[in-house]
Design an enzyme around this catalytic site. Structure first.
Site, PDB file in Angstrom:
ATOM      1  N   TYR A   1      64.466  41.718  43.487  1.00 43.19           N
ATOM      2  CA  TYR A   1      63.384  42.692  43.271  1.00 43.19           C
ATOM      3  C   TYR A   1      62.688  42.414  41.940  1.00 43.19           C
ATOM      4  CZ  TYR A   1      61.202  47.309  42.503  1.00 43.19           C
ATOM      5  OH  TYR A   1      60.317  48.332  42.257  1.00 43.19           O
TER       6      TYR A   1
HETATM    7  N1  LIG Z   1      61.291  54.474  42.943  1.00 44.06           N
HETATM    8  C1  LIG Z   1      61.460  53.695  41.907  1.00 44.06           C
HETATM    9  O1  LIG Z   1      62.455  53.796  41.171  1.00 44.06           O
HETATM   10  C2  LIG Z   1      60.408  52.666  41.564  1.00 44.06           C
HETATM   11  C3  LIG Z   1      60.371  52.163  40.253  1.00 44.06           C
HETATM   12  C4  LIG Z   1      59.427  51.222  39.931  1.00 44.06           C
HETATM   13  C5  LIG Z   1      58.523  50.805  40.882  1.00 44.06           C
HETATM   14  N2  LIG Z   1      58.573  51.309  42.158  1.00 44.06           N
HETATM   15  C6  LIG Z   1      57.601  50.832  43.118  1.00 44.06           C
HETATM   16  O2  LIG Z   1      56.860  51.923  43.601  1.00 44.06           O
HETATM   17  C7  LIG Z   1      56.308  51.578  44.875  1.00 44.06           C
HETATM   18  C8  LIG Z   1      56.504  52.737  45.825  1.00 44.06           C
HETATM   19  O3  LIG Z   1      57.896  52.906  46.043  1.00 44.06           O
HETATM   20  P1  LIG Z   1      58.586  54.325  46.186  1.00 44.06           P
HETATM   21  O4  LIG Z   1      59.680  54.369  45.192  1.00 44.06           O
HETATM   22  O5  LIG Z   1      57.581  55.400  46.209  1.00 44.06           O
HETATM   23  O6  LIG Z   1      59.289  54.113  47.622  1.00 44.06           O
HETATM   24  P2  LIG Z   1      59.271  54.929  48.985  1.00 44.06           P
HETATM   25  O7  LIG Z   1      60.208  54.177  49.865  1.00 44.06           O
HETATM   26  O8  LIG Z   1      59.509  56.381  48.755  1.00 44.06           O
HETATM   27  O9  LIG Z   1      57.782  54.735  49.508  1.00 44.06           O
HETATM   28  C9  LIG Z   1      57.297  53.481  49.894  1.00 44.06           C
HETATM   29  C10 LIG Z   1      56.328  53.616  51.053  1.00 44.06           C
HETATM   30  O10 LIG Z   1      55.827  52.304  51.347  1.00 44.06           O
HETATM   31  C11 LIG Z   1      55.842  52.135  52.754  1.00 44.06           C
HETATM   32  N3  LIG Z   1      55.961  50.710  53.078  1.00 44.06           N
HETATM   33  C12 LIG Z   1      57.060  49.914  52.931  1.00 44.06           C
HETATM   34  N4  LIG Z   1      56.802  48.694  53.382  1.00 44.06           N
HETATM   35  C13 LIG Z   1      55.517  48.707  53.819  1.00 44.06           C
HETATM   36  C14 LIG Z   1      54.675  47.744  54.408  1.00 44.06           C
HETATM   37  N5  LIG Z   1      55.122  46.513  54.683  1.00 44.06           N
HETATM   38  N6  LIG Z   1      53.405  48.076  54.695  1.00 44.06           N
HETATM   39  C15 LIG Z   1      52.947  49.337  54.456  1.00 44.06           C
HETATM   40  N7  LIG Z   1      53.701  50.295  53.938  1.00 44.06           N
HETATM   41  C16 LIG Z   1      54.974  49.994  53.611  1.00 44.06           C
HETATM   42  C17 LIG Z   1      57.042  52.923  53.240  1.00 44.06           C
HETATM   43  O11 LIG Z   1      56.931  53.246  54.625  1.00 44.06           O
HETATM   44  C18 LIG Z   1      56.989  54.144  52.333  1.00 44.06           C
HETATM   45  O12 LIG Z   1      56.207  55.181  52.894  1.00 44.06           O
HETATM   46  C19 LIG Z   1      56.980  50.272  45.281  1.00 44.06           C
HETATM   47  O13 LIG Z   1      56.099  49.198  45.056  1.00 44.06           O
HETATM   48  C20 LIG Z   1      58.180  50.204  44.365  1.00 44.06           C
HETATM   49  O14 LIG Z   1      58.605  48.878  44.145  1.00 44.06           O
HETATM   50  C21 LIG Z   1      59.495  52.245  42.503  1.00 44.06           C
END
Ligand SMILES: NC(=O)c1ccc[n+]([C@@H]2O[C@H](COP(=O)([O-])OP(=O)(O)OC[C@H]3O[C@@H](n4cnc5c(N)ncnc54)[C@H](O)[C@@H]3O)[C@@H](O)[C@H]2O)c1
Length: 283
Positions: free
Chosen positions: A185
């Site tokens: 990741y």
């Molecule tokens: N939660 C954390 O701790 C964190 C920290 C830093 C960065 N992020 C980043 O934030 C972003 C959002 O993640 P989150 O934590 O809200 O996760 P989450 O799983 O709650 O939401 C992610 C959403 O993206 C959708 N998704 C996944 N793969 C997909 C695809 N191929 N095409 C279209 N939609 C897709 C999922 O269905 C989901 O609705 C990501 O890029 C993640 O890497 C998250």
């Protein structure tokens, strides 16, 4: 109108952070951080196209945004399938006449890191055991998917003139190393950081500003929602100087800022929202 008068109008928060009427598209909008971005835009009068690969949760998300000042429409698309992204952008442009703001947010976890929460080694996360198939999947969504999302949106932004905003959800793991988060990741998101910088450099002449929001650990559904579990969360909380994880709401201010006139001279940077975790551990 004198320069002084113009400046005076722009110092009011209502003008600085005005996103009313903007056409906004958010990928990964059915859950977590993407939903939070869609919500803050919609609540402040923007017209939001929510894009996600999960139709069921997308319907729920769109329903939650009804009754806000702006509007919300859901489009099923997968960031690993560029044709679906192009259709989603075309739909947004057809509905609103343009695309002002893109949140390239969709992303997935690659599982835990090489340490467990209790400090012992996690053999599954050891470098020699990392799955290349998992790496392909994570790169396909987090890196290739983000590039495809930008590729779908940039032609529309160039065509319409007047620029645009691209805001990429990166991670604080761009700036620090991780023990509890998979190396796969971290590597996928490190490359995303340079994609933001390259895109910002190239697109500045078109008035298209490209920035990242780099969250620390945030309570969402990512990784099967493991950060919702207080036991799994505890080692993260311990390591963060503010001793709590981010909520989705903690990221909405940065989203509004980067979408609004307040950030008109900012491009190619990362806004870190991490409770101080880049500083190291304190107590
Ligand atoms: N939660 C954390 O701790 C964190 C920290 C830093 C960065 N992020 C980043 O934030 C972003 C959002 O993640 P989150 O934590 O809200 O996760 P989450 O799983 O709650 O939401 C992610 C959403 O993206 C959708 N998704 C996944 N793969 C997909 C695809 N191929 N095409 C279209 N939609 C897709 C999922 O269905 C989901 O609705 C990501 O890029 C993640 O890497 C998250």
């Amino acid at each position: 109108m004198s320069g002084e008068t113009l400046l005076a109008a722009n110092v009011f928060a209502a003008n600085l952070f005005d996103v009313r009427g903007l056409s906004v598209l958010v990928t990964g909008a059915a859950s977590g951080i993407g939903f939070g971005h869609a919500e803050v835009m919609c609540a402040n009068g923007a017209h939001v196209t929510l894009v996600d690969s999960e139709p069921g949760s997308l319907d729920v998300a769109v329903a939650r945004l009804q009754g806000h000042a702006g509007s919300a429409v859901g489009v099923v698309a997968d960031v690993t399938d560029p044709a679906t992204l192009e259709a989603a952008v075309a739909g947004a442009v057809e509905r609103r006449g343009r695309l002002d703001v893109l949140f390239a947010n969709a992303g997935i976890s690659a599982g835990p890191g090489f340490l467990k929460g209790d400090g012992s080694r996690n053999e599954a996360g050891a470098l020699e055991n990392l799955s290349l198939a998992t790496f392909d999947r994570v790169l396909a969504v987090n890196l290739r998917g983000a590039l495809a999302t930008l590729q779908a949106a940039v032609p529309a932004m160039k065509r319409q003139g007047g620029g645009g905003r691209i805001i990429v959800t990166t991670t604080v793991s761009l700036l620090r190393t991780e023990t509890l988060v998979s190396t796969l990741y971290v590597a996928s998101k490190a490359a995303l950081g340079q994609l933001v910088r390259q895109a910002a450099l190239e697109l500045a002449r078109y008035g298209i500003l490209v920035n990242g929001i780099a969250p620390g650990p945030t309570i969402t559904q990512i990784g099967g929602g493991r950060l919702q579990d207080p036991v799994a969360r505890a080692p993260f909380e311990h390591a963060i100087p503010m001793h709590r994880l981010a909520s989705v709401a903690d990221l909405q201010g940065a989203a509004l800022f980067l979408a609004s006139p307040a950030s008109a001279y900012i491009t190619g940077t990362q806004i870190v929202v991490d409770g101080g975790s880049c500083l190291g551990s304190a107590d």
